[in-house]
Scaffold this motif. Structure first.
Motif, PDB file in Angstrom:
ATOM      1  N   THR A 134       0.863  -1.178   0.000  1.00  0.00           N
ATOM      2  CA  THR A 134       0.000   0.000   0.000  1.00  0.00           C
ATOM      3  C   THR A 134       0.898   1.226   0.000  1.00  0.00           C
ATOM      4  O   THR A 134       2.112   1.112   0.181  1.00  0.00           O
ATOM      5  CB  THR A 134      -0.962  -0.032   1.208  1.00  0.00           C
ATOM      6  N   VAL A 135       0.317   2.382  -0.231  1.00  0.00           N
ATOM      7  CA  VAL A 135       1.106   3.596  -0.460  1.00  0.00           C
ATOM      8  C   VAL A 135       0.708   4.682   0.537  1.00  0.00           C
ATOM      9  O   VAL A 135      -0.479   4.994   0.688  1.00  0.00           O
ATOM     10  CB  VAL A 135       0.895   4.126  -1.898  1.00  0.00           C
ATOM     11  N   ASP A 136       1.688   5.248   1.225  1.00  0.00           N
ATOM     12  CA  ASP A 136       1.469   6.456   2.013  1.00  0.00           C
ATOM     13  C   ASP A 136       1.523   7.670   1.078  1.00  0.00           C
ATOM     14  O   ASP A 136       2.364   7.721   0.174  1.00  0.00           O
ATOM     15  CB  ASP A 136       2.545   6.606   3.084  1.00  0.00           C
ATOM     16  N   ARG A 137       0.644   8.627   1.326  1.00  0.00           N
ATOM     17  CA  ARG A 137       0.595   9.795   0.449  1.00  0.00           C
ATOM     18  C   ARG A 137       0.461  11.090   1.241  1.00  0.00           C
ATOM     19  O   ARG A 137      -0.247  11.145   2.249  1.00  0.00           O
ATOM     20  CB  ARG A 137      -0.584   9.682  -0.527  1.00  0.00           C
ATOM     21  N   SER A 138       1.123  12.101   0.731  1.00  0.00           N
ATOM     22  CA  SER A 138       0.905  13.451   1.244  1.00  0.00           C
ATOM     23  C   SER A 138      -0.422  13.931   0.677  1.00  0.00           C
ATOM     24  O   SER A 138      -0.586  14.024  -0.543  1.00  0.00           O
ATOM     25  CB  SER A 138       2.046  14.366   0.794  1.00  0.00           C
ATOM     26  N   PHE A 139      -1.387  14.221   1.532  1.00  0.00           N
ATOM     27  CA  PHE A 139      -2.767  14.426   1.079  1.00  0.00           C
ATOM     28  C   PHE A 139      -3.308  15.742   1.629  1.00  0.00           C
ATOM     29  O   PHE A 139      -3.542  15.884   2.826  1.00  0.00           O
ATOM     30  CB  PHE A 139      -3.636  13.256   1.568  1.00  0.00           C
ATOM     31  N   HIS A 186      -6.871  13.521  10.170  1.00  0.00           N
ATOM     32  CA  HIS A 186      -6.042  12.780  11.127  1.00  0.00           C
ATOM     33  C   HIS A 186      -4.913  11.998  10.436  1.00  0.00           C
ATOM     34  O   HIS A 186      -4.562  10.898  10.860  1.00  0.00           O
ATOM     35  CB  HIS A 186      -6.904  11.831  11.957  1.00  0.00           C
ATOM     36  N   SER A 187      -4.376  12.584   9.362  1.00  0.00           N
ATOM     37  CA  SER A 187      -3.244  11.993   8.625  1.00  0.00           C
ATOM     38  C   SER A 187      -3.533  10.567   8.161  1.00  0.00           C
ATOM     39  O   SER A 187      -2.624   9.752   8.021  1.00  0.00           O
ATOM     40  CB  SER A 187      -1.983  12.007   9.499  1.00  0.00           C
ATOM     41  N   VAL A 188      -4.815  10.271   7.888  1.00  0.00           N
ATOM     42  CA  VAL A 188      -5.181   8.903   7.528  1.00  0.00           C
ATOM     43  C   VAL A 188      -4.518   8.460   6.228  1.00  0.00           C
ATOM     44  O   VAL A 188      -4.205   7.287   6.043  1.00  0.00           O
ATOM     45  CB  VAL A 188      -6.717   8.770   7.435  1.00  0.00           C
ATOM     46  N   ALA A 189      -4.267   9.408   5.321  1.00  0.00           N
ATOM     47  CA  ALA A 189      -3.619   9.049   4.060  1.00  0.00           C
ATOM     48  C   ALA A 189      -2.108   8.983   4.200  1.00  0.00           C
ATOM     49  O   ALA A 189      -1.448   8.233   3.479  1.00  0.00           O
ATOM     50  CB  ALA A 189      -3.989  10.064   2.970  1.00  0.00           C
ATOM     51  N   ARG A 190      -1.563   9.754   5.130  1.00  0.00           N
ATOM     52  CA  ARG A 190      -0.105   9.871   5.251  1.00  0.00           C
ATOM     53  C   ARG A 190       0.526   8.658   5.932  1.00  0.00           C
ATOM     54  O   ARG A 190       1.669   8.299   5.620  1.00  0.00           O
ATOM     55  CB  ARG A 190       0.231  11.153   6.037  1.00  0.00           C
ATOM     56  N   TYR A 191      -0.197   8.030   6.856  1.00  0.00           N
ATOM     57  CA  TYR A 191       0.389   6.925   7.627  1.00  0.00           C
ATOM     58  C   TYR A 191      -0.482   5.673   7.528  1.00  0.00           C
ATOM     59  O   TYR A 191      -0.948   5.137   8.529  1.00  0.00           O
ATOM     60  CB  TYR A 191       0.585   7.352   9.087  1.00  0.00           C
ATOM     61  N   PHE A 217       6.133   5.562  -0.509  1.00  0.00           N
ATOM     62  CA  PHE A 217       5.552   6.876  -0.236  1.00  0.00           C
ATOM     63  C   PHE A 217       5.504   7.671  -1.530  1.00  0.00           C
ATOM     64  O   PHE A 217       6.407   7.582  -2.369  1.00  0.00           O
ATOM     65  CB  PHE A 217       6.390   7.640   0.794  1.00  0.00           C
ATOM     66  N   SER A 218       4.442   8.436  -1.709  1.00  0.00           N
ATOM     67  CA  SER A 218       4.324   9.291  -2.887  1.00  0.00           C
ATOM     68  C   SER A 218       3.905  10.689  -2.455  1.00  0.00           C
ATOM     69  O   SER A 218       2.944  10.848  -1.697  1.00  0.00           O
ATOM     70  CB  SER A 218       3.287   8.732  -3.864  1.00  0.00           C
ATOM     71  N   ASP A 219       4.631  11.694  -2.953  1.00  0.00           N
ATOM     72  CA  ASP A 219       4.228  13.072  -2.703  1.00  0.00           C
ATOM     73  C   ASP A 219       3.662  13.718  -3.966  1.00  0.00           C
ATOM     74  O   ASP A 219       3.538  14.945  -4.048  1.00  0.00           O
ATOM     75  CB  ASP A 219       5.393  13.896  -2.163  1.00  0.00           C
ATOM     76  N   LYS A 220       3.299  12.894  -4.949  1.00  0.00           N
ATOM     77  CA  LYS A 220       2.658  13.422  -6.153  1.00  0.00           C
ATOM     78  C   LYS A 220       1.337  14.079  -5.758  1.00  0.00           C
ATOM     79  O   LYS A 220       0.594  13.542  -4.928  1.00  0.00           O
ATOM     80  CB  LYS A 220       2.394  12.293  -7.156  1.00  0.00           C
ATOM     81  N   PRO A 221       1.004  15.241  -6.317  1.00  0.00           N
ATOM     82  CA  PRO A 221      -0.293  15.859  -6.021  1.00  0.00           C
ATOM     83  C   PRO A 221      -1.424  14.849  -6.215  1.00  0.00           C
ATOM     84  O   PRO A 221      -1.480  14.147  -7.235  1.00  0.00           O
ATOM     85  CB  PRO A 221      -0.368  17.004  -7.034  1.00  0.00           C
TER      86      PRO A 221
END
Length: 395
Positions: A301-306, A316-321, A353-357
Motif C-alpha cells: 500500500t502507499v502512504d501519500r501526502s494528502f 487525522h493523517s489517515v492518508a499519510r500513515y 511513499f508518494s508526494d505526487k499531487p
C-alpha cells in the motif's frame, strides 16, 4: 532506477521482526486522547454548521442593498456555501476516520466504547458500522491477496476479455476512452463507489456469489454469529432514514441538501479517493498462492501526502500513515508518524511513499492500473498499453 525493467523480490521478514522494530510506546492507546480528538471534531462540525446558518440571511440582505449588485451578492453567497461544503466535508470525513479507528479497536482499549462511538458516528454518515467493520477486518487480514482480499481486487486480463500477451492486441481499441469519458468515470467512481461496494460488492472479491452485499445478514461476508450485528447496523441506517425524513419535513429538502447531503457526498469522495490511492498503484504488488503473507500484503500500500495541513488536521493523517496501519491496525493514528519512521528504517525500499499531487495521482493511476495477468504469483498492474513498471524477479 536505471534498469528499464526493474525487478521485485517479495519482502523476507516475519511480522514479529517488523513489530520488534517499532517502539513499544507506539502501540499504546489512550481513551482520553481519542475522546479529545472526537470532541474537537464534533465541536468544529457544529461550529461550521452554526456559521452556515448565517450565509443565506447575510447575503440575501446584502442583495437588497442597491450598492451591491444582485449578481455579486449571489456569487458571494455561492462561494460561502462552497467554503462550508469543503470544510464540513473534511470535518465529516475526519469524524468518519475516528469511527474507523473504533472499528479496529484503536480508539480505545474498551471494546464497548469503541463500538458505541463507531456505531453512532458511522450510522450518522451512512455506513453500516458492524457490517463494514467485519468485511474491513477481512480486507486487512488478506490485503493484496488475489484470492481472499475483500476490496480493490484487480481485474485480470481474462476478466476484461483481453487476449493473452504475445498475440497482436489493439489496446487502443480496448482502452481508447476519451479524456472526457475517463473524467466522467472518475467522477462516478468518486461519488458512487462506496455505496456500490456496500450494495453490490463492486470492486470486491469476484469469487463471492452474485448479490453479495453488506445488508443481508445471510451474506457470505458474515458468519452466523455475526448476523445480529449486521441487523443492528441496518437498524442504525433505518434510524437515519427516519431522521433525515423528519428533517426534510421540518426544514425542507433544500436545507437538508445544503447542510448535510453535500458534505456527506464529500465524505464518500474523500474516503474513496484516499483508499483507492492507498491500494491502487503500478508500483505495489498483488499476490497469489504461497507468495502472499500478511506482512507482504501490509506493505503493498502507499502512504501519500494528502491536502497538506488540511489532510493532517481534519483527516487525522489517515492518508499519510496508512502503511503502518496495515501492519498494525490497532495502533492509534496519533502514533503514525513515529511508527512510520521506524518501519521505513527497517523495511527500506519496501516502504512506498508518494508526494505526487493527489488529484494528479488519481488521474494517472486510474489510467495506469487497468488489469493484472491471469497467471503468476506476484502481479503488478498494467496500463492502457498493456505495460507494467515493475516485474517479479524470477526465482
Amino acid at each position: 532506477m536505471s534498469d528499464p525493467h526493474p525487478l521485485y523480490t517479495p519482502m523476507p521478514w516475519s511480522l514479529k521482526e517488523i513489530r520488534d522494530a517499532i517502539p513499544a510506546r507506539c502501540f499504546s492507546r489512550s481513551t482520553s486522547r481519542s475522546l479529545l480528538y472526537l470532541g474537537r471534531d464534533v465541536s468544529l462540525a457544529a461550529t461550521f454548521w452554526a456559521l452556515a446558518t448565517a450565509i443565506d440571511p447575510f447575503f440575501l440582505e446584502l442583495g437588497t442593498n442597491s450598492a451591491c449588485p444582485l449578481v455579486v451578492s449571489t456569487t458571494l453567497r455561492l462561494v460561502a456555501w462552497c467554503v462550508y461544503w469543503w470544510f464540513q466535508g473534511l470535518m465529516f470525513t475526519g469524524i468518519w476516520v475516528l469511527g474507523h479507528e473504533c472499528g479496529h479497536g484503536a480508539f480505545s482499549s474498551h471494546r464497548p466504547l469503541n463500538d458505541m462511538i463507531g456505531f453512532i458516528t458511522h450510522s450518522l454518515l451512512w455506513t453500516p458500522y458492524f457490517s463494514w467493520k467485519i468485511s474491513h477486518h477481512r480486507h486487512h487480514i488478506s490485503h493484496a491477496s488475489m484470492e481472499r482480499d475483500e476490496v480493490y481486487v484487480p481485474k485480470t486480463r481474462s476478466d476484461l476479455g483481453i487476449p493473452q500477451s504475445g498475440t497482436h492486441i489493439d489496446y487502443q481499441e480496448i482502452f481508447g476512452d476519451t479524456p472526457l469519458f475517463t473524467l466522467f468515470m472518475l467522477v462516478r467512481q468518486q461519488l458512487l463507489a462506496f455505496p456500490a461496494y456496500l450494495l453490490f460488492n463492486s470492486s470486491g472479491q469476484k469469487n463471492h456469489p452474485k448479490w453479495t452485499n453488506h445488508f443481508n445478514p445471510n451474506s457470505v461476508l458474515f458468519t452466523k454469529a455475526q448476523r445480529r450485528a449486521v441487523i443492528l447496523s441496518n437498524l442504525g441506517l433505518l434510524a437515519m432514514v427516519c431522521g433525515v425524513w423528519q428533517a426534510v419535513e421540518i426544514h425542507g429538502a433544500a436545507q437538508v441538501f445544503k447542510y448535510y447531503v453535500i458534505p456527506w457526498l464529500a465524505v464518500t469522495h474523500w474516503f474513496i479517493m484516499i483508499t483507492y490511492l492507498h491500494h491502487t498503484d503500478p508500483t505495489i504488488p498483488h499476490f497469489r498462492g504461497k507468495e502472499w503473507n500478511f506482512q507482504r500484503g501490509a506493505a503493498a500500500t502507499v502512504d501519500r501526502s494528502f491536502l497538506g495541513w488540511q489532510g493532517n488536521f481534519f483527516l487525522h493523517s489517515v492518508a499519510r500513515y496508512h502503511v503502518i496501519h496495515h501492519f498494525f491496525p490497532k495502533m492509534p493514528f496519533y502514533h503514525g508518524a513515529e511508527a512510520t519512521e521506524a518501519l521505513k528504517a527497517f523495511i527500506g525500499d519496501y516502504y512506498v511513499f508518494s508526494d505526487k499531487p493527489v488529484f494528479q495521482a488519481l488521474w494517472d493511476n486510474y489510467n495506469a492500473c487497468q488489469f493484472v495477468e491471469d497467471d503468476g504469483e506476484v502481479l503488478f498492474y498494467r496500463d492502457k498499453k498493456g505495460e507494467a513498471v515493475l516485474f517479479p524477479a524470477k526465482t
